[in-house]
Design an enzyme around this catalytic site. Structure first.
Site, PDB file in Angstrom:
ATOM      1  CB  CYS B 303      28.255  17.513  -1.072  1.00  0.00           C
ATOM      2  SG  CYS B 303      26.488  17.678  -0.625  1.00  0.00           S
ATOM      3  CB  CYS B 351      12.908  51.320  23.378  1.00  0.00           C
ATOM      4  SG  CYS B 351      13.147  52.983  22.946  1.00  0.00           S
ATOM      5  CB  CYS B 364      17.303  45.902   8.692  1.00  0.00           C
ATOM      6  SG  CYS B 364      17.588  47.431   8.743  1.00  0.00           S
TER       7      CYS B 364
HETATM    8 ZN   LIG Z   1      26.029  17.041   1.264  1.00  0.00          ZN
HETATM    9 ZN   LIG Z   2      10.877  53.307  22.885  1.00  0.00          ZN
HETATM   10 ZN   LIG Z   3      14.950  48.149   8.794  1.00  0.00          ZN
END
Ligand SMILES: [Zn+2]
Ligand SMILES: [Zn+2]
Ligand SMILES: [Zn+2]
Ligand SMILES: [Zn+2]
Ligand SMILES: [Zn+2]
Ligand SMILES: [Zn+2]
Ligand SMILES: [Zn+2]
Lengths: 149, 567
Positions: B303, B351, B364
């Protein structure tokens, strides 16, 4: 504009000139709440029954329709377990020109001519469509059992 | 590609990369203008125009960019590097964004046209058109056949002019006895002076207060703009003149909104922007979102306030390359399975080496544990070293591993894992897009600070903004490719699909990683060129992904592994 005036007038007429087979009496403490009885129409599986309903006029009445519900158990394709009624004038076809009296007459007419094509209780509607005599027999049994005078 | 000057046409080319063929008739989408631009004085502007820094050269983009000219009317968007012009994607639909006033003008034009042909008041034409759901051709055909029948069916008096559009306060056919100076309103049961009575051409007479209450309840409570006579079973339409006369301002405004909404609802080529509190609409003059059209295309539109949505289903995002019907299935499945999938959506994981909790704070997927410095992939939790340049292995649901899993576990478990595999990646890109945006906000702030301390200007931040915009766009594509892959039957087409997906994903993650790199005045120039090149590349990968899927929709080459209902 005094809306209660219309309610008073309707109440007065319901008392003085009742529709045949129909009574509607307002509660003393709430003039918008009515105890209603409707006699099952002759020639229908509901004949001989006396059905209790409640009717409530919302704040918006007559711009909005009254709320009506069966209190007596009934085996009917357009009335569900909770007693709610599938009737067009109580929904989108409502007109402020209609009255409590006309509404209750329409409810009575619905007992004479069930409409299984616009069902509210789908299992009952199915029964009505597939085995009309059998379904009407159940309606009669329920009328005797729950709506005896 | 030859030389290209950074003029407004370039700007629109850039814009068109994402929504090509958009027409400019009704002031369509403007590129968002950063507030800092608006705050700049004209002098400051011309300084920026002659800034040497503005000369970009992108080998990947395969083009030269001319020096910026000092043209007052050029807007900021020209500072963004020019990108190669693209062929229109197979998906793109032609559309306009329109304001409510423009929409009203369009309605008025339709109404006036019909009013002219029939020789009736615009109000009559409008009521007729509404009754015919704005199907002008059908209305004209049937009106020519029998105007009386058409008028009656639309709830209009056959004798026009005696009533419409004038306001009648006296009954058309007086019901009360002629000598009476009062009348009794059957609705409110009150006796009132005769001049309080209002009747429609049908003769049904009620008091003005009842008419007003009735209109207000129809419009405000029921959202109805086609209000008929109060009498039971009477279809006579209430004229707009009454609505204007009887209603307060807010109810009348609501009435106007409803009229417009009814027009849009009746018109397959118009849709209101679904974003809350946005009152713009989008018109697609040559596209109707029929079930068959929506089985091969995704009509993404924007829009005038730059809200992106799907013209087919109203979803508030660009859900290419997955068609509306499958998007609906997927979203329903995700909602149903949200309990099981919740743990995956969470921002924290452990981890794999030292089991300390790690929070994802950038888009990332390359994670480094703060405690043990172990590097791993957020998506598959495998060591990052094994990924290297082949980290993209995790875009595929490993069929072999799947077989093993099926051996070891029940079938339902395997199907859940299959779902979670795709859902995980779907949700990951959704989350990463958000994190990328947050990261950009931080970056921008940092750059603003640096701008004060050094010679850097707000322009420097634009390349990062472009990168983030492209990232978010591509992550949105990637997200939907995972939902799509979940429903695709495995075959040669899907292998290519997954290849494209992997290439896009790799490019996206690389750009995302780059966005995380520290911004220092000394290296900013290098970073900018790197990031800009990568942005161009990512955009190209996205286009390849989308073009390929679009083509295969056209060729009916996609085979779903479930039956897809018509949308
Ligand atoms: Zn809109
Ligand atoms: Zn670790
Ligand atoms: Zn990274
Ligand atoms: Zn009245
Ligand atoms: Zn009427
Ligand atoms: Zn859609
Ligand atoms: Zn991985």
């Amino acid at each position: 504009m005094s809306l209660p005036k219309r309610i008073l007038k309707e109440t007065e007429r319901l008392r003085n000139d009742p529709a045949p087979g129909i009574t509607a009496v307002p509660h003393e403490d709430n003039v918008r709440y009515f105890d209603v009885t409707v006699e099952g129409p002759d020639g229908s599986p509901f004949a001989g029954g006396n059905f209790h309903l409640e009717l409530f006029l919302p704040e918006e009445y007559p711009m909005a329709p009254p709320k009506v519900r069966f209190l007596t158990k009934i085996y009917h394709p357009n009335i569900d377990k909770l007693g709610r009624i599938c009737l067009d004038i109580l929904k989108d076809k409502w007109s402020p020109a209609l009255q409590i009296r006309t509404v209750l007459l329409s409810v009575q007419a619905l007992l004479s001519s069930p409409n299984p094509d616009d069902p509210l209780a789908t299992d009952v509607a199915k029964h009505y469509k597939e085995d009309l005599p059998g379904a009407q027999e159940i309606s009669r049994e329920w009328t005797e059992k729950f709506a005896a005078k | 590609m030859g030389k290209r000057s950074r003029t407004l046409s370039t700007t629109s080319d850039i814009d068109n990369n994402h929504h090509p063929r958009k027409r400019s008739a009704h002031s369509p989408v403007n590129l968002p203008t950063p507030t800092s631009t608006k705050q700049m004085s004209d002098d400051a502007m011309s300084d920026y125009y002659s800034d040497e820094e503005m000369e970009y050269n992108y080998s990947d983009a395969d083009q030269d960019v001319d020096d910026v000219e000092n043209e007052e009317e050029e807007d900021y968007a020209q500072f963004t590097p020019a990108l190669p012009a693209k062929k229109a994607l197979a998906w793109d639909v032609e559309y306009d964004s329109v304001e409510p006033d423009q929409l009203r003008e369009i309605v008025t034009k339709d109404v006036d046209h019909v009013a002219g042909i029939f020789g009736v008041e615009p109000e009559i034409a409008r009521a007729l058109l509404r009754h015919y759901k704005w199907n002008k051709e059908r209305l004209i055909e049937q009106y020519m056949d029998s105007p009386e029948r058409v008028l009656a069916s639309a709830g209009l008096p056959i004798q026009l002019g005696t009533f419409y559009p004038s306001t009648s306060r006296t009954p058309a056919k007086a019901k009360p006895t002629p000598r009476s100076k009062t009348f009794s309103c059957p609705i409110c049961a009150s006796t009132q002076p005769i001049d309080m009575a209002m009747a429609l051409p049908c003769g049904h007479t009620f008091c003005s207060e009842c008419w007003e209450m009735y209109l207000v309840s129809k419009i405000k409570d029921e959202g109805e703009c086609d209000v008929r006579c109060m009498e039971e079973g009477c279809a006579m339409r209430i004229p707009t003149a009454w609505v204007t006369k009887l209603l307060d301002k807010s109810t009348f405004e609501r009435y106007q909104e409803l009229l417009l909404a009814a027009y849009v609802a009746d018109n397959k080529n118009i849709r209101f922007c679904p974003f809350p509190s946005c009152d713009l609409a989008v018109i697609t003059p040559n596209f109707s979102p029929t079930a068959s059209a929506l089985s091969t295309t995704v009509p993404t539109v924007h829009c005038g306030h730059n809200h992106t949505f799907c013209f087919g289903c109203g979803e508030q995002q660009d859900h290419r390359p997955l068609i509306c019907a499958v998007v609906k299935m997927w979203l329903r499945k995700c909602a149903d399975d949200s309990e099981t999938a919740n743990w995956i959506k969470s921002n924290t994981k452990e981890c794999p080496k030292c089991v300390s909790t790690i929070e994802k704070n950038g888009g990332c997927n390359h994670m480094t544990c703060k405690k043990c410095k172990h590097e791993f992939c957020w998506v598959c939790m495998g060591p990052w070293t094994e990924h290297g340049t082949a980290w993209y292995n995790c875009n595929r649901y490993d069929e072999k591993a799947g077989v093993d899993a099926r051996d070891a576990q029940s079938r339902s478990r395997a199907s859940l894992e299959r779902y979670l595999h795709y859902y995980n990646r779907f949700a990951n890109h959704e989350q990463s897009a958000r994190l990328d945006r947050e990261l950009y906000a931080k970056t921008e702030k940092k750059m603003e600070e640096m701008q004060i301390a050094s010679e850097l200007t707000w322009i420097e931040v634009q390349f990062a903004k472009r990168a983030v915009d492209e990232l978010v766009r591509c992550r949105t594509t990637l997200k939907w490719t995972y939902a799509m892959a979940f429903y695709l039957e495995k075959n040669n087409e899907t292998i290519m699909f997954e290849d494209n997906q992997r290439d896009l994903e790799r490019a996206v993650e690389e750009l995302s990683e780059l966005l995380e790199s520290p911004i220092e005045p000394a290296t900013i120039s290098e970073l900018r060129s790197k990031m800009t090149n990568l942005t161009v590349y990512v955009q190209k990968r996205n286009e390849i992904m989308l073009n390929d899927t679009a083509q295969k929709y056209q060729d009916s080459a996609w085979i779903w592994n479930v039956s897809v209902p018509e949308f």
